[in-house]
Structures are given as C-alpha cells and as structure tokens.
Design an enzyme around this catalytic site. Structure first.
Site, PDB file in Angstrom:
ATOM      1  N   HIS A  36       0.836  -1.206   0.000  1.00 11.95           N
ATOM      2  CA  HIS A  36       0.000   0.000   0.000  1.00 11.95           C
ATOM      3  C   HIS A  36       0.869   1.254   0.000  1.00 11.95           C
ATOM      4  O   HIS A  36       0.576   2.225  -0.697  1.00 11.95           O
ATOM      5  CB  HIS A  36      -0.940   0.014   1.206  1.00 11.95           C
ATOM      6  CG  HIS A  36      -1.894  -1.129   1.237  1.00 11.95           C
ATOM      7  ND1 HIS A  36      -2.689  -1.409   2.328  1.00 11.95           N
ATOM      8  CD2 HIS A  36      -2.184  -2.080   0.311  1.00 11.95           C
ATOM      9  CE1 HIS A  36      -3.427  -2.483   2.072  1.00 11.95           C
ATOM     10  NE2 HIS A  36      -3.131  -2.903   0.851  1.00 11.95           N
ATOM     11  N   HIS A  62      -9.072  -1.792  -5.247  1.00  9.41           N
ATOM     12  CA  HIS A  62      -8.005  -2.147  -4.304  1.00  9.41           C
ATOM     13  C   HIS A  62      -7.007  -3.106  -4.944  1.00  9.41           C
ATOM     14  O   HIS A  62      -5.800  -3.010  -4.694  1.00  9.41           O
ATOM     15  CB  HIS A  62      -8.560  -2.758  -3.021  1.00  9.41           C
ATOM     16  CG  HIS A  62      -7.472  -3.026  -2.027  1.00  9.41           C
ATOM     17  ND1 HIS A  62      -6.932  -2.043  -1.236  1.00  9.41           N
ATOM     18  CD2 HIS A  62      -6.774  -4.157  -1.754  1.00  9.41           C
ATOM     19  CE1 HIS A  62      -5.946  -2.553  -0.509  1.00  9.41           C
ATOM     20  NE2 HIS A  62      -5.833  -3.835  -0.795  1.00  9.41           N
ATOM     21  N   ASP A 103      -3.022  -2.588  -5.256  1.00 10.34           N
ATOM     22  CA  ASP A 103      -1.993  -3.594  -4.968  1.00 10.34           C
ATOM     23  C   ASP A 103      -1.063  -3.803  -6.162  1.00 10.34           C
ATOM     24  O   ASP A 103       0.162  -3.879  -6.004  1.00 10.34           O
ATOM     25  CB  ASP A 103      -2.647  -4.935  -4.623  1.00 10.34           C
ATOM     26  CG  ASP A 103      -3.169  -4.985  -3.191  1.00 10.34           C
ATOM     27  OD1 ASP A 103      -2.789  -4.119  -2.377  1.00 10.34           O
ATOM     28  OD2 ASP A 103      -3.957  -5.905  -2.892  1.00 10.34           O
ATOM     29  N   HIS A 114      -0.872 -10.774  -5.246  1.00  8.42           N
ATOM     30  CA  HIS A 114       0.525 -10.431  -4.988  1.00  8.42           C
ATOM     31  C   HIS A 114       1.500 -11.401  -5.650  1.00  8.42           C
ATOM     32  O   HIS A 114       2.556 -10.987  -6.133  1.00  8.42           O
ATOM     33  CB  HIS A 114       0.782 -10.382  -3.488  1.00  8.42           C
ATOM     34  CG  HIS A 114       0.008  -9.313  -2.796  1.00  8.42           C
ATOM     35  ND1 HIS A 114       0.130  -7.982  -3.120  1.00  8.42           N
ATOM     36  CD2 HIS A 114      -0.921  -9.373  -1.805  1.00  8.42           C
ATOM     37  CE1 HIS A 114      -0.682  -7.272  -2.354  1.00  8.42           C
ATOM     38  NE2 HIS A 114      -1.325  -8.089  -1.552  1.00  8.42           N
TER      39      HIS A 114
END
Length: 306
Positions: free
Chosen positions: A79, A261, A265, A288
């Site tokens: 973030h 969001h 990321d 991720h």
C-alpha cells in the site's frame, strides 16, 4: 519538457499496527537523493539494515508482499509502495522499527493525504522508463489468474476480478495517466470474506485487523452466534450484515472498490520493477504472487537489456 525524478519535501511519521503481527509500528517517510529509489531502513536491527524495494528480494506473497535480504525482512508494504508510485515519488527512505508496515485504514489514502498537502520536490535528474517492446504474458493455471503486458507509449491497466461471489460479482477498473490516483484509487481498502476471518485468526494472521481497515464480504447467511463471535474477536459490541452483503463496519467508497483495491496492490507490486514502465497491462484475478512474478520477469529483461 524533461520529466524529472521527485522525492518528498519533508519527513512524515505514521504510527499504527501491523495487519498480521498486531505489533505497534513507527514509520517515517524521508526524502532521498535522486537515483536511490525506494529503500527501507529497519532501525530496530541497526543503522545499516537497508533493503531496496525491488522484486529481487520478494519471498512470500501470502496476504501481502514480503521482502527479505539477509536478516532484514519487511512485509505488507504494497500500500505504501502504491502510494509512492501513484503520487510520483521516485526516491524515498522509509525508516521503520518493525518488520511490518502499519496497515492504517487498509488503503493508501493516509500517505497520499499527508504528502499531497506539501507536494513533491523535483530533483535534477531525469526519470527513467522501460518501454515494453513485445508482449509479456504470465498465467497461473491453478488460480486462473493472468497478467499480460503489451507494447504501448504510456502506462495503463485494465483489471478485472472474479471471485465467483454473488456479492462482488465481476468487477473491473481502468487506469491510465488521466486517472486521479489520489481520489480514485488511494481510498480503496483491502477486503476479506467473512468465512476466512476465523481461519486467519486461528492461523496467527490478521492480529492487527479491526473493523476499520477492511471490507468484509458476507457470502452466505451468518448465524447470530457467528456474528457475536466475530464481534468478540474484533472487540466491538455488535456487528451486522448490510443488504448489499457487506459487514456493517464500513461503507463502500465505490461500487467496485474491491477491484480498485486490487489495482492499488498491482501498482504497488509493479513498483518493485525499480523503474516505471510504458506498456498496457491487462490483469485478470491478479494477486501479490502473480504481480511480483511479473515484476521479476520485467526486471530481468531490464537487466539483460531486452
């Protein structure tokens, strides 16, 4: 007109807790010289415990991105990295006294609000870019996630998520240089499914989670007993479920906040390439692991001058 590198105008200190460790963290963002990139200093280890924000050091990607270099370990930094990238910060030193970046409100907004109040310091050095010249694609057959980068004259992202959820549905988002990162991406918070929460608690994760730093998606009807148990876990009096299928702890900033969001990321994870890229990114069910795997691939191409 030359596009120069930028750094912070002054220092900014944040205090909070790590999402997974639950430990209190003090972190200070500092200006840094041109050409140094984003670096983290683990002050609790020593004055030389510096790790660069590069894909070379990515180890685990479970519920966040973790970097390791010798004894230096740093997690849940995506973030903050996203905020740096979205705001246009090329160089910064982050002093931190723990191994996990504080979760704050689960978004990048606290960083953006603090830094944007002062603006950035332009530096006397050109910003570097890596231009994608041929398609790069990566797919995870197990999860169905995929990222493709095609040649383009500018950076853009088309991202789509699909969790087979009747609450989320299929969400998508487009991002390019005309998108206002501060208002359209930075406020978007992390999210979790209700049925995952007890598992995460029982597996020693999200110790720092609370009902102010995450969207909680309730996919199936939940008995009052389970809601009471969850309220106790988060140390609040009561929780309920809204008609739209989210726990009533927070309200959505956007109908597609979860997709936004995931974009947040991806921007943070892609900053681990170490330079900005020119290319059209198409991402489906990204996370991720595939984000950082792609960042590593692009970084290797840069090293090999491809």
């Amino acid at each position: 007109m030359q596009d120069n590198q930028k750094t912070l105008k002054r220092e900014y200190t944040f205090e909070g807790k790590g999402l997974h460790s639950g430990r209190k963290v003090r972190m200070t963002l500092c200006p840094a010289p041109a050409g140094t990139g984003i670096r983290f200093l683990r002050e609790d280890i020593g004055p030389d415990a510096v790790i660069e924000a590069l894909a070379d050091y990515v180890t685990t990607t479970q519920r966040g991105t973790t970097l390791e270099k010798g004894e230096i370990r740093l997690s849940t930094l995506e973030h903050l990295l996203s905020a740096f990238s979205g705001m246009g910060v090329d160089n910064a030193l982050v002093r931190i006294n723990a191994q996990e970046v504080p979760i704050l409100d689960g978004s990048a907004l606290p960083y953006v609000r603090a830094v944007s109040a002062d603006g950035l310091q332009e530096q006397d050095a050109p910003r570097s870019y890596y231009k994608i010249t041929e398609r790069i694609s990566l797919r995870d057959e197990a999860s169905g996630s995929e990222i493709v980068i095609d040649p383009a004259d500018d950076f853009s992202v088309d991202l789509k998520i699909d969790f087979n959820s009747h609450v989320l549905g299929v969400q998508d988002i487009h991002y390019d240089r005309l998108t206002d990162y501060a208002s359209e991406v930075a406020p978007c918070r992390t999210f979790v499914f209700f049925h995952e929460l007890e598992f995460l608690f029982n597996n020693n994760l999200i110790k720092g989670g609370d009902l102010e730093n995450a969207l909680v998606i309730v996919e199936k009807p939940v008995p009052e007993e389970a809601l009471s148990r969850m309220a106790a876990l988060f140390n609040v009096e009561k929780v309920g479920v809204l008609p739209n299928g989210y726990l009533d702890n927070v309200r959505l900033h956007f109908p597609n906040e979860c997709a936004r969001h995931k974009l947040l990321d991806l921007i943070g994870d892609f900053s681990l390439i170490g330079t900005r890229i020119l290319g059209k990114v198409t991402a489906f069910k990204s996370g991720h692991r595939i984000n950082t795997d792609m960042a590593r691939i692009v970084r290797e191409r840069i090293k090999n001058n491809k």
